[in-house]
Design a protein around this motif. Structure first.
Motif, PDB file in Angstrom:
ATOM      1  N   UNK A 180       5.430  -5.519  -6.460  1.00 10.09           N
ATOM      2  CA  UNK A 180       4.046  -5.677  -6.221  1.00 10.09           C
ATOM      3  C   UNK A 180       3.190  -4.501  -6.667  1.00 10.09           C
ATOM      4  N   UNK A 181       3.265  -3.510  -5.898  1.00 13.43           N
ATOM      5  CA  UNK A 181       2.586  -2.194  -6.322  1.00 13.43           C
ATOM      6  C   UNK A 181       2.457  -1.803  -7.715  1.00 13.43           C
ATOM      7  N   UNK A 191     -11.374  -5.915  -5.553  1.00 11.31           N
ATOM      8  CA  UNK A 191     -10.631  -6.651  -4.544  1.00 11.31           C
ATOM      9  C   UNK A 191      -9.329  -7.197  -5.118  1.00 11.31           C
ATOM     10  N   UNK A 192      -8.240  -6.828  -4.344  1.00 13.26           N
ATOM     11  CA  UNK A 192      -6.779  -7.041  -4.922  1.00 13.26           C
ATOM     12  C   UNK A 192      -6.247  -8.170  -3.611  1.00 13.26           C
ATOM     13  N   UNK A 193      -6.255  -9.395  -4.253  1.00 15.38           N
ATOM     14  CA  UNK A 193      -5.640 -10.569  -3.289  1.00 15.38           C
ATOM     15  C   UNK A 193      -4.169 -10.250  -3.441  1.00 15.38           C
ATOM     16  N   UNK A 194      -3.495 -10.074  -2.300  1.00 18.43           N
ATOM     17  CA  UNK A 194      -1.966 -10.338  -2.255  1.00 18.43           C
ATOM     18  C   UNK A 194      -1.640 -11.713  -1.750  1.00 18.43           C
ATOM     19  N   UNK A 195      -1.076 -12.649  -2.321  1.00 11.85           N
ATOM     20  CA  UNK A 195      -1.074 -14.088  -2.189  1.00 11.85           C
ATOM     21  C   UNK A 195       0.507 -14.420  -2.007  1.00 11.85           C
ATOM     22  N   UNK A 235      -2.348 -10.846  -7.126  1.00 12.96           N
ATOM     23  CA  UNK A 235      -0.972 -10.696  -7.313  1.00 12.96           C
ATOM     24  C   UNK A 235       0.005 -11.497  -6.393  1.00 12.96           C
ATOM     25  N   UNK A 236       0.625 -12.427  -6.943  1.00 15.68           N
ATOM     26  CA  UNK A 236       1.583 -13.338  -5.905  1.00 15.68           C
ATOM     27  C   UNK A 236       2.909 -12.661  -5.639  1.00 15.68           C
ATOM     28  N   UNK A 237       2.955 -12.319  -4.319  1.00 15.45           N
ATOM     29  CA  UNK A 237       4.014 -11.321  -3.767  1.00 15.45           C
ATOM     30  C   UNK A 237       5.213 -12.080  -3.480  1.00 15.45           C
ATOM     31  N   UNK A 238       5.300 -13.531  -3.557  1.00 14.11           N
ATOM     32  CA  UNK A 238       6.245 -14.434  -3.407  1.00 14.11           C
ATOM     33  C   UNK A 238       7.745 -14.028  -3.861  1.00 14.11           C
ATOM     34  N   UNK A 284       0.891  -1.086   0.039  1.00 15.79           N
ATOM     35  CA  UNK A 284      -0.030  -0.012   0.139  1.00 15.79           C
ATOM     36  C   UNK A 284       0.772   1.168  -0.097  1.00 15.79           C
ATOM     37  N   UNK A 285       1.901   1.249   0.683  1.00 17.17           N
ATOM     38  CA  UNK A 285       2.837   2.345   0.807  1.00 17.17           C
ATOM     39  C   UNK A 285       3.446   2.725  -0.534  1.00 17.17           C
TER      40      UNK A 285
END
Length: 170
Positions: free
Chosen positions: A159-160, A94-98, A149-152, A18-19
């Motif tokens: 990611x942003x 709705x955005x899933x950070x996965x 969005x896969x953040x791995x 988010x930042x």
């Protein structure tokens, strides 16, 4: 510009992403957990310890209603269980950070303030129970998400940028 609602398991990086989104867009941001702490004038851990999870979820419901009715063009970071709010789809995209559970825990443990981050999350105190909770929630997160969005192994900035690109296409 429609609201973006970040969902995902606790510790996945919703605040960090988010930042970065804020630095690269015209959005302003709200964090539902911060709102609740402000409303209650105490930390979430304290709310859980003294009032219990059911009370906390009632406050989340009040926040969800306010977001739907009053908030526009905003990036909204949510707590790990906020996805259960019945009106969440009316609040925004709705955005899933996965990320896999073990990667989330490794990310938290690698943080310079790891102990503090773990302490402030009541539901992460028992990692076995937390993993069960993750496995329970993940299918619901995936079903609910407009964007995943896969953040791995990715930096928050990457990611942003991916979130903004995918949301723009909707």
């Amino acid at each position: 510009m429609k609201n973006i609602v970040l969902i995902g398991f606790m510790g996945v990086g919703k605040g960090s992403v988010a930042r970065e989104i804020l630095k690269h867009s015209d959005y302003i941001a709200i964090d539902t957990d911060d709102l609740i702490e402000s409303m209650e004038n105490r930390k979430i851990k304290s709310i859980f310890e003294t009032e219990g999870e059911e009370y906390f979820r009632k406050i989340e419901k009040k926040v969800a209603k306010w977001l739907e009715e009053s908030v526009k063009n905003t990036l909204i970071s949510t707590g790990g269980g906020f996805y259960k709010q019945k009106n969440i789809k009316k609040i925004g995209t709705i955005v899933l950070l996965d990320s896999p559970f073990d990667e989330i825990i490794n990310r938290i443990k690698a943080h310079p303030k790891a102990e503090k981050k773990l302490r402030k999350r009541p539901l992460l105190q028992d990692l076995e129970k937390a993993k069960e909770l993750y496995e329970q929630r993940r299918p619901d997160y995936l079903k609910l998400a407009d964007v995943v969005v896969d953040v791995t192994n990715k930096e928050a900035l990457e990611c942003a940028k991916e979130v903004l690109k995918k949301v723009k296409k909707l």
